[in-house]
Design a protein around this motif. Structure first.
Motif, PDB file in Angstrom:
ATOM      1  N   ASP A 698       0.836  -1.194   0.000  1.00 23.20           N
ATOM      2  CA  ASP A 698       0.000   0.000   0.000  1.00 23.20           C
ATOM      3  C   ASP A 698       0.878   1.255   0.000  1.00 23.20           C
ATOM      4  O   ASP A 698       1.768   1.415   0.833  1.00 23.20           O
ATOM      5  N   GLU A 699       0.616   2.168  -0.955  1.00 22.68           N
ATOM      6  CA  GLU A 699       1.446   3.365  -1.090  1.00 22.68           C
ATOM      7  C   GLU A 699       1.314   4.290   0.105  1.00 22.68           C
ATOM      8  O   GLU A 699       2.222   5.067   0.415  1.00 22.68           O
ATOM      9  N   GLY A 700       0.186   4.224   0.812  1.00 20.52           N
ATOM     10  CA  GLY A 700      -0.013   5.095   1.964  1.00 20.52           C
ATOM     11  C   GLY A 700       0.950   4.826   3.105  1.00 20.52           C
ATOM     12  O   GLY A 700       1.166   5.702   3.957  1.00 20.52           O
ATOM     13  N   LEU A 701       1.550   3.621   3.147  1.00 20.51           N
ATOM     14  CA  LEU A 701       2.477   3.302   4.230  1.00 20.51           C
ATOM     15  C   LEU A 701       3.712   4.203   4.193  1.00 20.51           C
ATOM     16  O   LEU A 701       4.269   4.557   5.235  1.00 20.51           O
ATOM     17  N   ALA A 702       4.131   4.572   2.993  1.00 19.52           N
ATOM     18  CA  ALA A 702       5.322   5.419   2.855  1.00 19.52           C
ATOM     19  C   ALA A 702       5.105   6.810   3.418  1.00 19.52           C
ATOM     20  O   ALA A 702       6.072   7.523   3.728  1.00 19.52           O
ATOM     21  N   VAL A 707      10.051   3.565   4.310  1.00 22.24           N
ATOM     22  CA  VAL A 707       9.852   2.263   3.659  1.00 22.24           C
ATOM     23  C   VAL A 707      10.901   2.077   2.565  1.00 22.24           C
ATOM     24  O   VAL A 707      11.038   2.932   1.675  1.00 22.24           O
ATOM     25  N   GLU A 708      11.639   0.972   2.636  1.00 20.93           N
ATOM     26  CA  GLU A 708      12.659   0.677   1.627  1.00 20.93           C
ATOM     27  C   GLU A 708      12.490  -0.774   1.170  1.00 20.93           C
ATOM     28  O   GLU A 708      12.519  -1.694   1.994  1.00 20.93           O
ATOM     29  N   TRP A 729      10.686  -5.769   2.552  1.00 23.96           N
ATOM     30  CA  TRP A 729      10.821  -4.333   2.816  1.00 23.96           C
ATOM     31  C   TRP A 729      11.398  -4.117   4.205  1.00 23.96           C
ATOM     32  O   TRP A 729      11.205  -4.932   5.119  1.00 23.96           O
ATOM     33  N   LYS A 730      12.076  -3.003   4.335  1.00 25.19           N
ATOM     34  CA  LYS A 730      12.580  -2.537   5.630  1.00 25.19           C
ATOM     35  C   LYS A 730      11.785  -1.301   6.024  1.00 25.19           C
ATOM     36  O   LYS A 730      11.752  -0.313   5.272  1.00 25.19           O
ATOM     37  N   LEU A 731      11.152  -1.341   7.190  1.00 25.14           N
ATOM     38  CA  LEU A 731      10.342  -0.221   7.659  1.00 25.14           C
ATOM     39  C   LEU A 731      10.933   0.333   8.952  1.00 25.14           C
ATOM     40  O   LEU A 731      11.348  -0.437   9.833  1.00 25.14           O
ATOM     41  N   MET A 732      10.956   1.649   9.049  1.00 22.83           N
ATOM     42  CA  MET A 732      11.387   2.332  10.272  1.00 22.83           C
ATOM     43  C   MET A 732      10.457   3.510  10.512  1.00 22.83           C
ATOM     44  O   MET A 732       9.784   3.999   9.599  1.00 22.83           O
ATOM     45  N   ALA A 733      10.413   3.939  11.761  1.00 21.74           N
ATOM     46  CA  ALA A 733       9.614   5.129  12.068  1.00 21.74           C
ATOM     47  C   ALA A 733      10.295   6.366  11.490  1.00 21.74           C
ATOM     48  O   ALA A 733      11.524   6.436  11.413  1.00 21.74           O
TER      49      ALA A 733
END
Length: 734
Positions: A698-702, A707-708, A729-733
């Motif tokens: 979902d594009e909204g997550l970025a 998001v990488e 994917w790698k996600l960080m706050a």
């Protein structure tokens, strides 16, 4: 009563011509074949002889009347017209079997009731005495067959089916009926071989049905000599003196036959649980002096009759009923062919199989094939003459090499070379591809100290398999072929591939495991496929993990996630690690190995959490490693923990009685990631991966998180040909 009757002999489908020959030899006249039956005419003496001596019939029916049927009432009246007082006492017991339909009678139970009512009404006495029903052991068993408006009303002279000889009280998993076993022996030429003093061997004898039937033929023993209760025993038309004369003749013939020097008849069975039941059956048949059974694997089968005697090898190998049987069955048939070629030169062989395509893999050319039915299963009887000119390419060299006295060290190489020579063109092509892949990937795996990796993944589209190496084991997954592919061609290619794998990879055949991977729904991918319970240890990145190659669709270790697991190990030091949809918690073991302060692993399956506990314990990790059973979404919503490192690898789709609703990764991943990110500590990292080919993040997550996509860096060399195996994917706050 008449002294000449119309008789109908029923039999298993495909035995009609054999039964017609047998019945004519026993005195039946004007013999005609029907579907699963023959008919003819004879007197009562021949009818008795057929009951006593037929090795092939199920039943001997004496026709009482044929008549047209307009409706149920007309059938009742025609049955009523029979003088039933000639056949049974009013106080006797009765069973009625009805088959067919038409003329307004579409229910066999209703048809049987109408026949029964007519007989009972005819015999009912003034004081109310009337026949009663006994479906198990009646005094009289009546058959009515309704076909295209004609009824054939018959008296069953047999009683219980004639295939029930009485000696086989203990059975194996899938035994042939005795009359079908006799038919196989007759078609295979055993009466001719036995008359010449030949031998018989069954390398997979089960509970000994072939052996007993063969000995009864050789000893001239009537197959139903020991039967005490017959369908005619209480029939008022029965002539006891005539029966006693025929039975005494049969006893005398059996006594003469058993006084002859016994033929060499031997059975071999790998399963020790079947040895005593087989010996008990042989003893009940009175043939212990003729038939011997030994425990032995097929690989050691070597008949050794006296004086260089030859004869018949007869076998009914397993057909395979479960997906995944293909590999073990292919190698079983190959072993059988190998033993025949190496140890049974100049013998004849008969292989009865429901998988004739496997019979083609024996390295022998059959000179005759016969179609049979085993119940509803179409089968073939393959007949072989074990002669060098019948060996498939390469076998003559093998036998000459053996005759020349090769050393023990040379013989396995000769056998392997000849096995390679027997590969089909497609099988050789597939073997070449495997060897090419092994040369390249094997060098990479050794350098990286990787013991478990994917060797082949549908590189050649016509061979739609995934082949993984687990140390010295081979795990094969067959992708279900599309409907556009001819199933026979797909099966041929699969067998070609399975034949090539041991040759190309140099692994024993019993270390090849095959499964079929189809599009999964619900929890099918987690369901138990078998119950062998065989776990093996493998090493990955300095840790030990348990895999099970046989019992589940997946093995307990997703090989494509190896780079992610190793990344987690490197980044876990001092961190609290959360593993969602943890499966067997292999990532948690890596995190613990990397020095994680704690690990928490969540999964809905108790089976996999138990497996996870074993993986952790195997590496000495137990304290500070939490295992939580529950629905991940509900668990996350309730959890208040904080984690610096989170790994999520959800299934594409999941449902369970223990969870509310259904999880769909495309639909639910936003909610899942939002819940997980709420648990991520400041500066923490969340790794998210899944293998749904059509997945779109979902594009909204970025907009909410950093998001990488890191998919390319999480694909090792063994999955480089299939980079879509997963996305990560790698996600960080922010």
């Amino acid at each position: 009563m008449s002294d000449r009757y119309e008789l109908i002999l029923t039999c298993p489908k495909s035995l009609e011509s054999l039964l017609a020959e047998e019945a004519a030899d026993l005195g039946l006249e004007e013999v005609r074949e029907q579907t699963a039956a023959v008919r003819g005419f004879a007197g009562l003496e021949t009818a008795y002889r057929l009951c006593l001596w037929s090795r092939l019939a199920n039943r001997v029916l004496l026709v009482l009347r044929r008549f047209p049927v307009v409706d149920a009432e007309s059938m009742y009246q025609d049955v009523l017209a029979v003088d039933w007082a000639e056949h049974m006492e009013p106080s006797g017991t009765l069973a009625v079997e009805f088959s067919g339909n038409g003329s307004g009678i579409d229910n066999t139970h209703f048809g049987a009731l109408k026949v029964k009512d007519a007989i009972v009404d005819k015999l009912r006495t003034a004081d109310g005495t009337r026949p009663s029903i006994d479906k198990i052991n009646p005094h009289l068993r009546i058959h009515l067959r309704l076909d295209r408006g004609e009824a054939v009303l018959s008296l069953d002279l047999s009683g219980h089916s004639l295939h029930q000889r009485g000696y086989r009280l203990q059975q194996g998993a899938a035994p042939l009926k005795e009359n079908l076993a006799a038919a196989v022996l007759i078609r295979s030429g055993w009466p001719r071989i036995a008359a010449a003093g030949g031998a018989l061997a069954d390398p997979m004898c089960g509970v000994g049905t072939f052996l007993v039937e063969a000995a009864m033929i050789a000893a001239d023993q009537a197959p139903n000599l020991r039967r005490e209760q017959w369908g005619f025993s209480y029939w008022l038309g029965h002539v006891p003196a005539l029966w006693k004369k025929l039975h005494a003749e049969a006893e005398e013939r059996a006594a003469i036959g058993l006084r002859k020097p016994p033929l060499w008849i031997r059975g071999y069975e790998a399963d020790p649980r079947l040895i005593q039941p087989a010996r008990n059956n042989i003893e009940r048949a009175g043939l212990s002096d003729w038939v011997k059974v030994y425990q032995g694997e097929l690989a050691t089968f070597e008949p050794r009759p006296d004086q260089n005697q030859t004869g018949l090898v007869v076998s009914n190998p397993p057909y395979g009923e479960r997906l995944g049987d293909e590999a073990s069955l292919l190698y079983l048939y190959q072993h059988l062919g190998e033993r025949l070629r190496q140890s049974c030169l100049n013998w004849e062989a008969a292989v009865f199989t429901g998988a004739p395509e496997l019979g083609k893999r024996m390295g022998l050319r059959s000179h005759k094939q016969y179609a049979f039915w085993n119940g509803a299963l179409p089968c073939k009887l393959l007949l072989f003459k074990i002669l060098p000119e019948q060996f498939v390419t390469g076998e003559r060299r093998s036998s000459r090499a053996n005759e020349a006295g090769d050393s023990d060290e040379q013989q396995p190489l000769v056998a392997q070379a000849n096995q390679a020579a027997r590969l089909s063109e497609g099988g050789q092509m597939f073997a070449n591809r495997l060897q090419k892949n092994l040369k390249t990937l094997g060098k990479w795996a050794r350098k990286a100290d990787i013991q478990c990796y994917r060797l082949y993944d549908a590189d050649m589209p016509e061979y739609a398999l995934a082949i993984d190496l687990y140390q010295d084991w081979v795990h094969v997954q067959e992708y279900a072929p599309p409907r556009s592919i001819d199933p026979e061609k797909a099966q041929t290619r699969l067998l070609d591939a399975l034949a090539a794998i041991p040759v190309a990879l140099g692994v024993p055949q019993d270390r090849v495991v095959i499964k079929r991977r189809e599009r999964q729904s619900g929890t099918k991918q987690y369901e138990r496929q078998a119950t062998q319970g065989q776990f093996m240890e493998v090493n990955e990145g300095g840790i030990k993990l348990l895999v099970n190659l046989t019992d589940y669709l997946d093995t307990g270790l997703f090989l494509d996630h190896r780079p992610l697991r190793l990344r987690i190990q490197k980044e876990a030091a001092g961190k609290r690690f959360l593993n969602l949809f943890c499966y067997t918690a292999t990532a948690s073991v890596h995190a613990a190995k990397g020095g994680a302060r704690s690990t928490t692993s969540v999964d809905l399956s108790k089976t996999y959490l138990d497996w996870a506990r074993r993986n952790l314990s195997l590496n000495g990790f137990s304290d500070k490693q939490k295992l939580e059973q529950g629905d991940v979404m509900a668990w996350l919503a309730a959890d208040r923990g904080e984690y610096e490192l989170i790994f999520i690898d959800p299934p594409t789709f999941s449902n369970s009685k223990r969870m509310e609703g259904v999880f769909d990764v495309q639909r639910d991943h936003v909610q899942l990631l939002d819940l997980a990110m709420n648990r991520l500590a400041p500066g923490g990292v969340l790794y998210f991966s899944n293998n749904f080919r059509k997945f779109q993040l979902d594009e909204g997550l970025a907009a909410r998180y950093s998001v990488e996509e890191i998919s390319a860096s999480t694909i090792d060399q063994d999955f480089a040909r299939n980079p879509k195996i997963h996305r990560a994917w790698k996600l960080m706050a922010r």
